[in-house]
Write an enzyme that holds these catalytic residues in place. Structure first.
Site, PDB file in Angstrom:
ATOM      1  N   ASN A 187      15.310 -20.406 -11.912  1.00  0.00           N
ATOM      2  CA  ASN A 187      15.137 -21.845 -11.630  1.00  0.00           C
ATOM      3  C   ASN A 187      14.171 -22.117 -10.474  1.00  0.00           C
ATOM      4  O   ASN A 187      13.402 -23.068 -10.511  1.00  0.00           O
ATOM      5  CB  ASN A 187      16.480 -22.546 -11.428  1.00  0.00           C
ATOM      6  CG  ASN A 187      17.297 -21.964 -10.315  1.00  0.00           C
ATOM      7  OD1 ASN A 187      17.073 -20.822  -9.887  1.00  0.00           O
ATOM      8  ND2 ASN A 187      18.254 -22.719  -9.816  1.00  0.00           N
ATOM      9  N   GLU A 235      22.087 -17.658   3.064  1.00  0.00           N
ATOM     10  CA  GLU A 235      20.671 -17.289   3.191  1.00  0.00           C
ATOM     11  C   GLU A 235      20.007 -18.379   4.018  1.00  0.00           C
ATOM     12  O   GLU A 235      20.352 -19.552   3.899  1.00  0.00           O
ATOM     13  CB  GLU A 235      20.028 -17.199   1.807  1.00  0.00           C
ATOM     14  CG  GLU A 235      20.597 -16.054   1.002  1.00  0.00           C
ATOM     15  CD  GLU A 235      19.952 -15.887  -0.367  1.00  0.00           C
ATOM     16  OE1 GLU A 235      19.407 -16.854  -0.914  1.00  0.00           O
ATOM     17  OE2 GLU A 235      20.020 -14.759  -0.896  1.00  0.00           O
ATOM     18  N   GLU A 260      25.121 -15.986  -4.193  1.00  0.00           N
ATOM     19  CA  GLU A 260      24.765 -17.415  -4.220  1.00  0.00           C
ATOM     20  C   GLU A 260      25.003 -17.874  -5.650  1.00  0.00           C
ATOM     21  O   GLU A 260      24.150 -17.669  -6.506  1.00  0.00           O
ATOM     22  CB  GLU A 260      23.294 -17.606  -3.858  1.00  0.00           C
ATOM     23  CG  GLU A 260      22.913 -17.172  -2.467  1.00  0.00           C
ATOM     24  CD  GLU A 260      23.336 -18.172  -1.412  1.00  0.00           C
ATOM     25  OE1 GLU A 260      23.915 -19.229  -1.754  1.00  0.00           O
ATOM     26  OE2 GLU A 260      23.107 -17.883  -0.236  1.00  0.00           O
ATOM     27  N   CYS A 288      21.206 -25.315  -8.430  1.00  0.00           N
ATOM     28  CA  CYS A 288      22.636 -25.103  -8.151  1.00  0.00           C
ATOM     29  C   CYS A 288      23.209 -26.179  -7.240  1.00  0.00           C
ATOM     30  O   CYS A 288      24.400 -26.434  -7.256  1.00  0.00           O
ATOM     31  CB  CYS A 288      22.874 -23.703  -7.584  1.00  0.00           C
ATOM     32  SG  CYS A 288      21.864 -23.352  -6.166  1.00  0.00           S
TER      33      CYS A 288
HETATM   34  P1  NAD Z   1      22.904 -16.257 -17.350  1.00  0.00           P
HETATM   35  O1  NAD Z   1      24.223 -16.255 -16.654  1.00  0.00           O
HETATM   36  O2  NAD Z   1      22.714 -15.389 -18.555  1.00  0.00           O
HETATM   37  O3  NAD Z   1      21.732 -15.825 -16.313  1.00  0.00           O
HETATM   38  C1  NAD Z   1      21.601 -16.394 -15.026  1.00  0.00           C
HETATM   39  C2  NAD Z   1      20.766 -15.413 -14.193  1.00  0.00           C
HETATM   40  O4  NAD Z   1      21.520 -14.244 -13.964  1.00  0.00           O
HETATM   41  C3  NAD Z   1      19.504 -14.933 -14.927  1.00  0.00           C
HETATM   42  O5  NAD Z   1      18.460 -14.819 -13.998  1.00  0.00           O
HETATM   43  C4  NAD Z   1      19.876 -13.573 -15.497  1.00  0.00           C
HETATM   44  O6  NAD Z   1      18.780 -12.711 -15.609  1.00  0.00           O
HETATM   45  C5  NAD Z   1      20.848 -13.079 -14.473  1.00  0.00           C
HETATM   46  N1  NAD Z   1      21.860 -12.189 -15.028  1.00  0.00           N
HETATM   47  C6  NAD Z   1      22.667 -12.418 -16.082  1.00  0.00           C
HETATM   48  N2  NAD Z   1      23.486 -11.358 -16.301  1.00  0.00           N
HETATM   49  C7  NAD Z   1      23.182 -10.449 -15.334  1.00  0.00           C
HETATM   50  C8  NAD Z   1      23.678  -9.156 -15.004  1.00  0.00           C
HETATM   51  N3  NAD Z   1      24.697  -8.590 -15.680  1.00  0.00           N
HETATM   52  N4  NAD Z   1      23.123  -8.499 -13.955  1.00  0.00           N
HETATM   53  C9  NAD Z   1      22.124  -9.054 -13.225  1.00  0.00           C
HETATM   54  N5  NAD Z   1      21.616 -10.276 -13.495  1.00  0.00           N
HETATM   55  C10 NAD Z   1      22.144 -10.965 -14.528  1.00  0.00           C
HETATM   56  O7  NAD Z   1      22.594 -17.716 -17.740  1.00  0.00           O
HETATM   57  P2  NAD Z   1      21.277 -18.506 -18.052  1.00  0.00           P
HETATM   58  O8  NAD Z   1      21.436 -19.125 -19.400  1.00  0.00           O
HETATM   59  O9  NAD Z   1      20.021 -17.773 -17.760  1.00  0.00           O
HETATM   60  O10 NAD Z   1      21.479 -19.603 -16.932  1.00  0.00           O
HETATM   61  C11 NAD Z   1      22.551 -20.500 -17.055  1.00  0.00           C
HETATM   62  C12 NAD Z   1      23.536 -20.443 -15.938  1.00  0.00           C
HETATM   63  O11 NAD Z   1      23.124 -19.609 -14.873  1.00  0.00           O
HETATM   64  C13 NAD Z   1      23.655 -21.816 -15.350  1.00  0.00           C
HETATM   65  O12 NAD Z   1      24.679 -22.514 -15.972  1.00  0.00           O
HETATM   66  C14 NAD Z   1      23.927 -21.589 -13.909  1.00  0.00           C
HETATM   67  O13 NAD Z   1      25.320 -21.576 -13.679  1.00  0.00           O
HETATM   68  C15 NAD Z   1      23.451 -20.199 -13.630  1.00  0.00           C
HETATM   69  N6  NAD Z   1      22.279 -20.174 -12.740  1.00  0.00           N
HETATM   70  C16 NAD Z   1      22.490 -20.396 -11.433  1.00  0.00           C
HETATM   71  C17 NAD Z   1      21.427 -20.383 -10.570  1.00  0.00           C
HETATM   72  C18 NAD Z   1      21.626 -20.643  -9.099  1.00  0.00           C
HETATM   73  O14 NAD Z   1      20.675 -20.993  -8.428  1.00  0.00           O
HETATM   74  N7  NAD Z   1      22.816 -20.445  -8.564  1.00  0.00           N
HETATM   75  C19 NAD Z   1      20.153 -20.143 -11.051  1.00  0.00           C
HETATM   76  C20 NAD Z   1      19.960 -19.902 -12.412  1.00  0.00           C
HETATM   77  C21 NAD Z   1      21.057 -19.905 -13.247  1.00  0.00           C
END
Ligand code: NAD
Length: 477
Positions: free
Chosen positions: A150, A459, A248, A282
């Protein structure tokens, strides 16, 4: 030209790999490039390089480490236009937002360069005049970080600056959906003169890479930004191997707008902030609790502002909201809205996919929904998209109970002109950050982090190095 995608291991950019994946422009569906995946051998090389580099880097003076971090910031400012354009191409946000992200990252570089010279220990008065008691703070060692799509540059550079500023070395896996900014970041550090092996970048299947790195005895600390379920999984694995974590994670920011708020400022500001990065933030305002005396006036102004938002390709001038970052998010929005219909919600605007250009992008209409019960999906799960549920409240203490009722505890926003109300609400919200009458909770000089399920550690701010340091007591006679 889109960024040449590569891994970065032991000071070398590597773009050849047995496996690679397409990177897609979310505004058009076009393939931008191929991202090489790291093999086991690549991961082992990165681990060994980080372990070797740590021996020297931990001994490098804070002044020298700070010089490199400051230079990274200068280079980021020089290259801002190219880096931002590539972020818009692979992540989708409007160019102005991508540019602001890069400029904000340069500020993070300045802040971390300044603070890296102030990692102090302390002398504790001893019980024996001949004895000196020292408390030292030392880098934890090789770290592994996993960052999301994001804010592809911001999320990665904050972890790199904190780890490297503290004297740690790092292996970072960036977001495969939007990788250009992390490759650009590696080039910034490389060109700033960072010794080889101190920072390493790898790509691949997230769960495979994180499992391999977390289980490696070389890695001493894990940092992750992403969703709560993945954060819990990685924390559990780190706990099994007794490794430190910074997490985070997601949020579900409550917004409390009181009867005495400046309705115009609150409605306009919240609408713009809600649609920043298409709501994929987030700390995005999520549940809107509006006091009953101003509900209708607030809703009308808020909806008008949302409806006036220009949605399109982030590279087009005048675009205020781009596509969602990938197709998964569009499906997620559709599922939230389905549930909202079933739970009696009234769609005030939006509520559907949008067709932009040739219709191959991942667009969803900015959406406002009223009248949902507190247990509807939108009111309890992180939407991470351009959807805002509005609901009413009458008593402040009751809305505090509702605001605190979810397991999340990241950001929150309060709008009131009464000092006592502001103090009462900000004191009683169970969150890591509160913005009263504004949204500026994510600046380099402020600690950013959550409580409850939203994470562990901070952070930024003075706290930024805490997660990358261990404490050693030395008593000497
Ligand atoms: P997702 O949970 O599949 O992935 C979110 C992020 O985590 C991605 O960058 C992915 O590469 C990473 N990830 C996923 N599984 C992982 C693992 N086992 N080990 C290491 N990294 C891993 O979901 P998505 O469809 O990409 O994003 C949707 C959800 O992710 C959102 O609903 C939100 O809650 C969360 N998100 C949060 C933030 C934040 O800033 N906190 C940022 C991006 C996504």
């Amino acid at each position: 030209m889109y960024e040449k995608l590569s891994m970065y291991i032991d000071g070398e950019f590597i773009d050849a790999a047995a496996k690679a994946q397409d990177v897609i422009n979310p505004a058009t569906g076009e393939v931008l490039g191929q991202l090489p995946h790291a093999s086991r051998q690549d991961l082992d090389r990165a681990l060994q390089a980080a372990e070797r580099a740590f021996v020297q880097w931990r001994q490098t003076s804070p002044v020298e480490r700070a010089r490199i971090l400051r230079r990274v910031g200068e280079l980021a400012r020089e290259r801002a236009a190219d880096i931002a354009r590539n972020i818009t191409l692979d992540q989708g946000k409007p160019l102005a937002e991508a540019t602001a992200e890069v400029q904000g990252c340069a500020e993070h570089c300045d802040w971390h360069a300044e603070e890296a010279r102030r990692i102090y220990g302390r002398i504790v008065p001893s019980r024996d005049a001949r004895m000196r008691q020292m408390v030292l703070r030392e880098p934890v060692g090789v770290c592994a970080a996993f960052t999301p799509w994001n804010f592809p540059l911001n999320q990665a550079i904050r972890k790199a600056l904190a780890a490297l500023g503290a004297g740690c070395t790092l292996i970072l896996k960036g977001p495969e959906d939007a990788p250009s900014a992390v490759v650009a970041m590696a080039r910034l550090f490389h060109d700033a003169g960072l010794p080889k092996g101190v920072l390493n970048i790898v790509w691949g299947v997230p769960s495979e890479i994180s499992t391999y790195l977390i289980e490696s005895p070389i890695v001493r600390k894990i940092s992750f930004t992403g969703s709560v379920p993945v954060g819990k999984e990685l924390s559990a694995l780190a706990g099994k191997h007794m490794k430190r974590v910074t997490m985070e994670l997601g949020g579900h920011s409550p917004v409390i707008v009181c009867n005495d708020a400046d309705i115009e400022a609150a409605a306009v500001g919240l609408a713009k902030f809600k649609l920043r990065n298409a709501g994929q933030v987030c700390i995005s305002p999520t549940r809107f609790y509006v006091q009953e005396g101003i509900f209708d006036a607030f809703a009308e102004r808020f909806v008008a502002q949302i409806e006036g938002t220009r949605v399109g390709d982030g590279l087009e001038q005048g675009t205020q909201m781009g596509p969602l970052a990938h197709a998964r998010r569009v499906d997620a929005m559709a599922a939230f809205i389905d549930d909202a219909h079933k739970r009696g919600g009234k769609v005030l605007t939006g509520g559907d996919r949008l067709t932009v250009g040739e219709g191959k992008g991942y667009f969803y209409a900015p959406t406002v929904i009223a009248g949902l019960p507190d247990d509807a999906r939108l009111m309890t799960e992180e939407p991470f998209g351009p959807v805002a549920p509005l609901t009413q409240f009458s008593e402040v203490d009751d809305v505090l109970r509702r605001a605190n009722s979810l397991p999340f505890g990241l950001a929150s926003y309060v709008f009131t002109t009464n000092l006592q109300t502001a103090h009462h609400i900000s004191s009683n919200l169970e969150v890591g950050m509160v913005g009263v009458n504004h949204f500026g909770v994510a600046l380099s000089e402020l600690p950013f982090g959550g409580v409850k399920d939203s994470g562990i550690g901070s952070e930024g701010g003075q706290e930024t190095f805490d997660g990358y340091l261990v404490t050693k007591t030395v008593t000497q006679i």
